[in-house]
Design a protein around this motif. Structure first.
Motif, PDB file in Angstrom:
ATOM      1  N   TYR A 109       2.326   1.908  -3.300  1.00  0.00           N
ATOM      2  CA  TYR A 109       1.315   2.468  -4.201  1.00  0.00           C
ATOM      3  C   TYR A 109       1.111   3.949  -3.920  1.00  0.00           C
ATOM      4  CZ  TYR A 109      -3.283   3.180  -6.286  1.00  0.00           C
ATOM      5  OH  TYR A 109      -4.331   3.663  -7.009  1.00  0.00           O
ATOM      6  N   TRP A 110       0.993   4.287  -2.621  1.00  0.00           N
ATOM      7  CA  TRP A 110       0.771   5.693  -2.257  1.00  0.00           C
ATOM      8  C   TRP A 110       1.954   6.568  -2.645  1.00  0.00           C
ATOM      9  CZ3 TRP A 110      -1.290   4.970   3.443  1.00  0.00           C
ATOM     10  CH2 TRP A 110      -2.624   4.574   3.381  1.00  0.00           C
ATOM     11  N   ASP A 138       4.228   5.859  -4.828  1.00  0.00           N
ATOM     12  CA  ASP A 138       4.637   5.650  -6.206  1.00  0.00           C
ATOM     13  C   ASP A 138       6.124   5.294  -6.279  1.00  0.00           C
ATOM     14  OD1 ASP A 138       4.180   5.363  -8.824  1.00  0.00           O
ATOM     15  OD2 ASP A 138       4.344   7.487  -9.357  1.00  0.00           O
ATOM     16  N   THR A 148       0.835  -1.201   0.000  1.00  0.00           N
ATOM     17  CA  THR A 148       0.000   0.000   0.000  1.00  0.00           C
ATOM     18  C   THR A 148       0.871   1.254   0.000  1.00  0.00           C
ATOM     19  OG1 THR A 148      -1.497  -1.300   1.349  1.00  0.00           O
ATOM     20  CG2 THR A 148      -1.991   1.032   1.136  1.00  0.00           C
ATOM     21  N   LEU A 149       1.929   1.241   0.835  1.00  0.00           N
ATOM     22  CA  LEU A 149       2.838   2.390   0.885  1.00  0.00           C
ATOM     23  C   LEU A 149       3.493   2.613  -0.476  1.00  0.00           C
ATOM     24  CD1 LEU A 149       4.736   2.204   4.285  1.00  0.00           C
ATOM     25  CD2 LEU A 149       3.394   4.103   3.372  1.00  0.00           C
TER      26      LEU A 149
END
Lengths: 276, 446
Positions: B393-394, B396, B390-391
Motif C-alpha cells: 500500500y505504501w 503502491d 502495508t508495504l
C-alpha cells in the motif's frame, strides 16, 4: 572517572563529594509529594475524570517516587561487594542431581507426550465430510431472503448461506457475477446463467474469509495472507500461499426463478488439513 | 511472649540464604544489561497489578448480550459477552480505560525487554556453561510470554481475535493425524466456541502467570547461584570473582527506582497513545468476517512466514505438508528449538567446555556471530514479512511483487548477515592473534 557511583572494593573510603551528599529532607519532600498525588489519584479515580487526567496524576506520583529513589540510590550507594565465583558448579549442584533433574524432565515430558498422543487418537475426527449445503436448498442472504440471478450485478458479489445455516462461517458462499465466461477447470455444469458462480468463502490456506473480489482480473483475494484465486478458472490459486482451489457450489435455478444449490460443495470448506 | 512477625522470619531466612549472612551473598550488577532484564520484570509487575484488576470485570463468554452504557457506538446493541465486558471496562468502570491502556503499554515493554535481553544474552555469550540450564529456563520464559501475547489478544473477542482463532484452527488442523483431534479438544467442533475462549482466559489469567512466576523465580535463583556475568575490567579478575551491589538495600532500591521511572513513562505514554482502542476493532460476527488483520507484533514472525512462504502441497503416507504446517508450526518450532539448542551446538563446534563468566563482544567468536546473524536475519525478515500488504500500500506496488522480494530476502538477508559477521569476527580474531604474538602480556585474562 569521578562519574562512577559507588566505591570499588579496592578504592579507599573517604568523604563523598558535596554534590553526592545525602539530603534527607529532599527525599522526605518528594515522598510527601508522591503520597499526596496518590491520595489525589484515589479520590479522582471515583470521580470519573478523563483518562488523561488520571494518567497524569498517576505519573506525577510515580515521578516523585522516581526523584526520591534516585537521590537515595545515588547518594546512599554502599559500593560494590565481591564474592568468589563457584569454581566448579558441581560444588553447588552435583552433576548427578542435575542429570536426574534433566532426565526427570525429559522422561516426564515423554510420558505426558505419549499419553497425550494416545488420548488424542481416542478423540477421533473433527469435521463431518459434508457441509450444511449437503441438503441443497435456496441460496439465502443474511436478511433471510432468497436470491434471483438478476439480483447479482455485473462484477458483483453476494454472500449467501443455506436456508438453515444463515450467518455461519463454515457455510458462507460467495455468489459472483463474472465479466467473462468461466473456463475449465471450473465445473461448468455447476454454473448458472452463464456467468453466475458460487465459491466457498473460506480460504483453503488458513481458513480466513476470502473477503475481496478484484473485478479487473476477476480474482478472489484473501486479506489474511494474500492468497489469490482465479475466479474464472475454478478458483485455482494463482499467487500466495494457498495450494488448493476454493470449493465450488453446484448451482441451479428452481421453478420460481431463485438460485438453488443442487448438491454439496466440491470439497469440504476451510483450510486444507494435514491428514489426507 | 515475644511475638515475631512472619515477615521478619522470612527476611531472616532470606538473609541467611542470599543476604549478608549467606556463605555466598547475592550480588547484583548494575548497568545496561541489568536495566534491560529488570525492565522485563518491572513490566511483568505492572501487568500483574493491572491484570488482576481487569480480570474481575472480564467475562469469558461468546454468548450475545445486550450492552447498555456510556459507549455511544455500542449502547443497546447485542455483543458477545466478552467484548461487551471489555467495552464496559473501557467506558463504564472508573479508571478502567487507564488500566487497559497501562496493561497494553506494559505488555509492549515486556516483550521488547524480553527480546532485547535474549539478544544481549545470545550476542555476548552469557548462555555458556555454567549457565546453560538458566538459558533453557529463559527460552521457557519466552515461550510463556508468547503464550501471554496470543491469549491476551483473544480475550476481547474482537474481529482480530476471531481471525487469529480461525488461523490457529488451521495451524492445528495442518498437523498430520494429531491436528484434528487436538483442535477438537482445544476448540470444539466449530468456531466461535466458548471453550477456546475459556481456555485462553484460564491460561492468560491463571496458568501462564503461575508458570511465569515459578520459572522467573528459578531463573533469578540460578543467576544468584551461578553468580552474575560481568564485562571484563582491569581491577577485578572476572573469572574468579563477581562484583555487584548487595541485594538489600542497594539492588532493591535500584529496582524500585526503575519501577517508578518506567511506571512514569508508561503512564505518560497512555496520554499520547490510546494503546488499545477496542471500539475501533469491533466485535466479531461470523457472517461479517472481513479482515486485513495483523496480530500482536510478537506473533508477526508466524504471520510473515504464512505470507511469504510459497504454496506447498506434498502428500505422502497419508499426510499432507502445507504452507501452514511449515510456516506456522515448523519454522517457529525450529527457531525456538535453535535458541534452546544453541549453547550445546556452540560447545560442540568450538570444543570449548570450560566455564565462562564474562560478557563478551559480539564478534569474539566467529561461529556465534554467524549463527546469530542467521537466526536474527530469518526472524527479522519473517517479522517484516507480516507487513507485505502495508508495504504494498505504501509503495503502491502489487502485493505479489513485494512477496517475491521477501522470498528472495528470506534466503539472502540471513546468509549475508551471517557472512558479514563471520568475516569481521575472523578479522578481529586474526588481529588479536597478531597482537598477542607481538606482546604476550597484553592479554587481560588467561
Amino acid at each position: 572517572m569521578s562519574d562512577t557511583r559507588g566505591r570499588l572494593p579496592t578504592e579507599p573510603t573517604g568523604p563523598t563529594p558535596a554534590r553526592d551528599a545525602y539530603h534527607p529532607r529532599w527525599v522526605l519532600g518528594w515522598t510527601i509529594v508522591c503520597g499526596l498525588a496518590l491520595v489525589a489519584l484515589a479520590i479522582l479515580w471515583f470521580l470519573e475524570p478523563p483518562v488523561e487526567v488520571l494518567a497524569l496524576v498517576g505519573a506525577a506520583a510515580a515521578f516523585s517516587a522516581t526523584i526520591a529513589l534516585h537521590h537515595l540510590v545515588v547518594t546512599r550507594d554502599a559500593g560494590e561487594r565481591r564474592i568468589d565465583r563457584p569454581q566448579d558448579p558441581d560444588d553447588l549442584v552435583p552433576v548427578g542431581s542435575r542429570r536426574r533433574l534433566f532426565g526427570g524432565l525429559l522422561g516426564g515430558a515423554a510420558v505426558l507426550g505419549l499419553g497425550g498422543v494416545a488420548g488424542l487418537v481416542g478423540v477421533g475426527a473433527r469435521r463431518p465430510n459434508e457441509s450444511a449445503w449437503a441438503s441443497g436448498g435456496r441460496l439465502t442472504q443474511l436478511d433471510g431472503s432468497p436470491i434471483r440471478p438478476e439480483d447479482v450485478p455485473l462484477g458483483g458479489v453476494v454472500t449467501v448461506w443455506p436456508p438453515d445455516a444463515v450467518g455461519t462461517e463454515l457455510a458462507a458462499v460467495m455468489l459472483l457475477r463474472l465479466r467473462d465466461l468461466p473456463e475449465p477447470p471450473t465445473r461448468m455444469d455447476d454454473v448458472v446463467d452463464q456467468t453466475l458462480i458460487g465459491y466457498s468463502r473460506l480460504c483453503t490456506h488458513a481458513g480466513c474469509a476470502v473477503a475481496l473480489y478484484r473485478d479487473f482480473d476477476q480474482a478472489l483475494f484473501c486479506p489474511c495472507h494474500q492468497a489469490t484465486f482465479d475466479a474464472r478458472r475454478g478458483a485455482r490459486p494463482t499467487s500466495g500461499p494457498a495450494s488448493h482451489p476454493l470449493p465450488q457450489l453446484p448451482l441451479g435455478i428452481d421453478d420460481e426463478g431463485y438460485v438453488i444449490a443442487t448438491g454439496d460443495l466440491s470439497a469440504p470448506p476451510g483450510a486444507v488439513g494435514g491428514t489426507t | 511472649m515475644t511475638g515475631r512477625s512472619p515477615l521478619a522470619g522470612i527476611a531472616e531466612a532470606l538473609d541467611r540464604r542470599i543476604g549478608r549472612r549467606a556463605e555466598r551473598p547475592s550480588v547484583w550488577p548494575i548497568g545496561f544489561g541489568a536495566l534491560i532484564s529488570h525492565a522485563a520484570i518491572v513490566a511483568f509487575l505492572i501487568l500483574t497489578v493491572t491484570g488482576i484488576a481487569l480480570a474481575f470485570a472480564y467475562r469469558p463468554s461468546t454468548a450475545l448480550v445486550t450492552y447498555s452504557g456510556n459507549s455511544e457506538l455500542y449502547d443497546g446493541t447485542r455483543l458477545p459477552h466478552a467484548f461487551a465486558s471489555v467495552v464496559r471496562i473501557a467506558e463504564d468502570l472508573p479508571g478502567g480505560a487507564l488500566l487497559r491502556r497501562l496493561h497494553v503499554a506494559a505488555s509492549h515493554l515486556f516483550m521488547v525487554a524480553l527480546v532485547a535481553h535474549l539478544l544481549r544474552v545470545m550476542a555476548t555469550g552469557q548462555f555458556r556453561r555454567p549457565r546453560i540450564g538458566n538459558h533453557l529456563l529463559g527460552v521457557g520464559l519466552l515461550l510463556i510470554a508468547i503464550g501471554f501475547t496470543y491469549t491476551g489478544e483473544l480475550l476481547p473477542f474482537t474481529i482480530v481475535a476471531a481471525s487469529s482463532l480461525r488461523i490457529a484452527e488451521a495451524v492445528l488442523g495442518s498437523i498430520p493425524f494429531l491436528g484434528e483431534p487436538l483442535a477438537q479438544l482445544l476448540i470444539g467442533s466449530e468456531l466461535p466456541s466458548d471453550r477456546i475462549l475459556q481456555l485462553a482466559w484460564a491460561g492468560h489469567v491463571f496458568l501462564l502467570p503461575l508458570a511465569f512466576i515459578g520459572l522467573l523465580g528459578w531463573h533469578l535463583l540460578l543467576v544468584h547461584r551461578r553468580t552474575p556475568t560481568l564485562e571484563r575490567r582491569p581491577d577485578v579478575d572476572i573469572d574468579r570473582y563477581a562484583v555487584g551491589r548487595p541485594l538489600w538495600p542497594d539492588a532493591v532500591a535500584r529496582f524500585a527506582l526503575l519501577t517508578a521511572g518506567l511506571t512514569t513513562l508508561l503512564l505518560v505514554s497512555t496520554v499520547f497513545v490510546p494503546w488499545s482502542d477496542v471500539e475501533l476493532e469491533g466485535p466479531f460476527y461470523a457472517a461479517e468476517a472481513t479482515n486485513s488483520v495483523h496480530p500482536a507484533w510478537p506473533m508477526f514472525f508466524t504471520t510473515g512466514a504464512l505470507r511469504v512462504l510459497p504454496a506447498i502441497d506434498l502428500t505422502f503416507l497419508g499426510m499432507r505438508i502445507t504452507n501452514v504446517l511449515v510456516a506456522a508450526a515448523m519454522i517457529p518450532g525450529l527457531l525456538i528449538g535453535a535458541l534452546a539448542a544453541y549453547p550445546f551446538l556452540e560447545r560442540w563446534w568450538t570444543k570449548d567446555t570450560r566455564d565462562h563468566h564474562t560478557v563478551d563482544g559480539l564478534l569474539d567468536v566467529p561461529f556465534r556471530a554467524g549463527a546469530l546473524g542467521l537466526l536474527t536475519g530469518v526472524s527479522v525478515v519473517l517479522t517484516l514479512g507480516a507487513g507485505v500488504d502495508t508495504l504494498s500500500y505504501w509503495l503502491d506496488t502489487p502485493v505479489e511483487g513485494v512477496v517475491l522480494v521477501f522470498r528472495v530476502a528470506l534466503v539472502v538477508v540471513p546468509l549475508a548477515a551471517a557472512g558479514t559477521l563471520v568475516h569481521f569476527a575472523r578479522r578481529r580474531a586474526r588481529q588479536r592473534r597478531i597482537a598477542e604474538a607481538v606482546s604476550p602480556h597484553s592479554r587481560s585474562a588467561p
